[in-house]
Design a protein around this motif. Structure first.
Motif, PDB file in Angstrom:
ATOM      1  N   ILE A 153       3.740  -7.621  -8.875  1.00 28.25           N
ATOM      2  CA  ILE A 153       2.943  -8.811  -9.067  1.00 28.25           C
ATOM      3  C   ILE A 153       3.035  -8.805 -10.715  1.00 28.25           C
ATOM      4  N   ALA A 176      -1.746 -18.388  -8.374  1.00 29.52           N
ATOM      5  CA  ALA A 176      -1.336 -16.906  -8.220  1.00 29.52           C
ATOM      6  C   ALA A 176      -0.175 -16.591  -9.268  1.00 29.52           C
ATOM      7  N   LEU A 177       0.691 -15.371  -9.342  1.00 28.12           N
ATOM      8  CA  LEU A 177       1.440 -15.139 -10.262  1.00 28.12           C
ATOM      9  C   LEU A 177       2.747 -15.022  -9.708  1.00 28.12           C
ATOM     10  N   ALA A 179       5.748 -12.882  -7.731  1.00 32.02           N
ATOM     11  CA  ALA A 179       5.505 -11.812  -7.012  1.00 32.02           C
ATOM     12  C   ALA A 179       6.833 -11.710  -6.150  1.00 32.02           C
ATOM     13  N   GLY A 224       1.329  -4.004 -10.525  1.00 30.30           N
ATOM     14  CA  GLY A 224       1.120  -4.910 -11.310  1.00 30.30           C
ATOM     15  C   GLY A 224       1.813  -4.767 -12.593  1.00 30.30           C
ATOM     16  N   SER A 261      -8.190  -8.902  -4.772  1.00 32.16           N
ATOM     17  CA  SER A 261      -6.889  -8.876  -5.221  1.00 32.16           C
ATOM     18  C   SER A 261      -6.490  -8.293  -6.562  1.00 32.16           C
ATOM     19  N   THR A 263      -3.644  -9.835  -8.041  1.00 32.90           N
ATOM     20  CA  THR A 263      -3.402 -10.815  -8.802  1.00 32.90           C
ATOM     21  C   THR A 263      -4.641 -11.425  -9.511  1.00 32.90           C
ATOM     22  N   ARG A 264      -5.529 -11.614  -8.678  1.00 34.19           N
ATOM     23  CA  ARG A 264      -6.997 -12.342  -9.385  1.00 34.19           C
ATOM     24  C   ARG A 264      -7.451 -10.963 -10.455  1.00 34.19           C
TER      25      ARG A 264
END
Length: 276
Positions: A153, A176-177, A179, A224, A261, A263-264
């Protein structure tokens, strides 16, 4: 994140044991799981005691959370629970984080057991090792371990700006990002560079690890990373993968942490200034 269940503790070592009456049972059907809800909507899983007529060999130990065992039910969905199933993916939004985590992690093992009943090398029926979480073919000796797919991510930043994306052709429409999955022969850092170039056409530098997350719903291990833009900020979208890609100033990011998540969590970390 979904795995943050402290003060409860998760123990994933395989144990060969039978369930007790208060141990929890995970009963899956496709991408759904049997759950019970109280009058106030409170969520719980069936216990071994709830399935009193089932034989002990119908259960397989998965893991425990603070001394409570979680077992996979190996038979078909009991008639009593056919109207009490809910989506594994939607349950991750529940407040009972320990149950959500158990359902997601159990689902990863359920899929692995389901998909490896027979040896992929010779086609014979596999058998469970008595000592570890491993399936073995008694005919050719093939050993099969749980599937874990590493993926990255990526928080791409440019000074006070963060790149947010939205997937194309998926039910999930929120920001989102970037990924993507780690491919054969590349490091996670190389995956970061490749995925950013493939999805948004940008070069990046100063790649640094942030945090990780097991994502059992898809058998993933999410890694991440944050990185800095290197050169032009002109986005060139891969429209097969993404619907949009936009730069947002830190103060204008329209996303909040959902407590679930990675991501968040990464977006929050940038938005609140944890990541400069």
């Amino acid at each position: 994140m979904i795995q943050d269940i402290a003060p409860l503790t998760f123990h994933n070592q395989y144990r060969r044991r039978l369930p007790g009456p208060h141990d929890q049972v995970l009963i899956y059907q496709g991408e759904s799981v049997a759950v019970l809800r109280g009058g106030n909507g409170e969520l719980r899983l069936p216990s071994r005691g709830d399935l009193g007529n089932a034989a002990d060999e119908d259960f397989r130990y998965l893991f425990d959370i603070s001394g409570i065992g979680y077992f996979l039910y190996l038979e078909k969905m009991p008639r009593a629970y056919r109207n009490s199933v809910e989506s594994v993916r939607k349950l991750r939004q529940e407040k009972n984080k320990d149950i959500c985590y158990a359902v997601a992690t159990g689902f990863q093992l359920y899929v692995w057991y389901r998909d490896n009943r027979y040896c992929g090398r010779c086609g014979k029926r596999t058998e469970h090792s008595p000592d570890m979480r491993m399936l073995k073919c008694p005919h050719c000796g093939n050993e099969i371990y749980p599937k874990i797919a590493p993926a990255v991510i990526v928080g791409v930043k440019d000074g006070n700006r963060l790149l947010l994306t939205r997937y194309a052709g998926r039910a999930y429409k929120r920001y989102a990002l970037v990924a993507g999955f780690n491919e054969i022969g590349e490091t996670p850092e190389e995956t970061v560079q490749r995925e950013v170039m493939e999805e948004v056409g940008l070069k990046v530098r100063n790649i640094r690890y942030y945090k990780s997350q097991p994502w059992g719903v898809d058998s993933d291990l999410l890694l991440g990373y944050f990185c800095d833009l290197d050169g032009s900020d002109q986005i060139r979208l891969d429209h097969d993968e993404l619907e949009t890609g936009e730069w947002f100033e830190r103060e204008e990011i329209p996303v909040e942490d959902d407590g679930i998540s990675l991501t968040r969590a990464m977006i929050r970390a940038f938005k609140e200034g944890e990541i400069k």
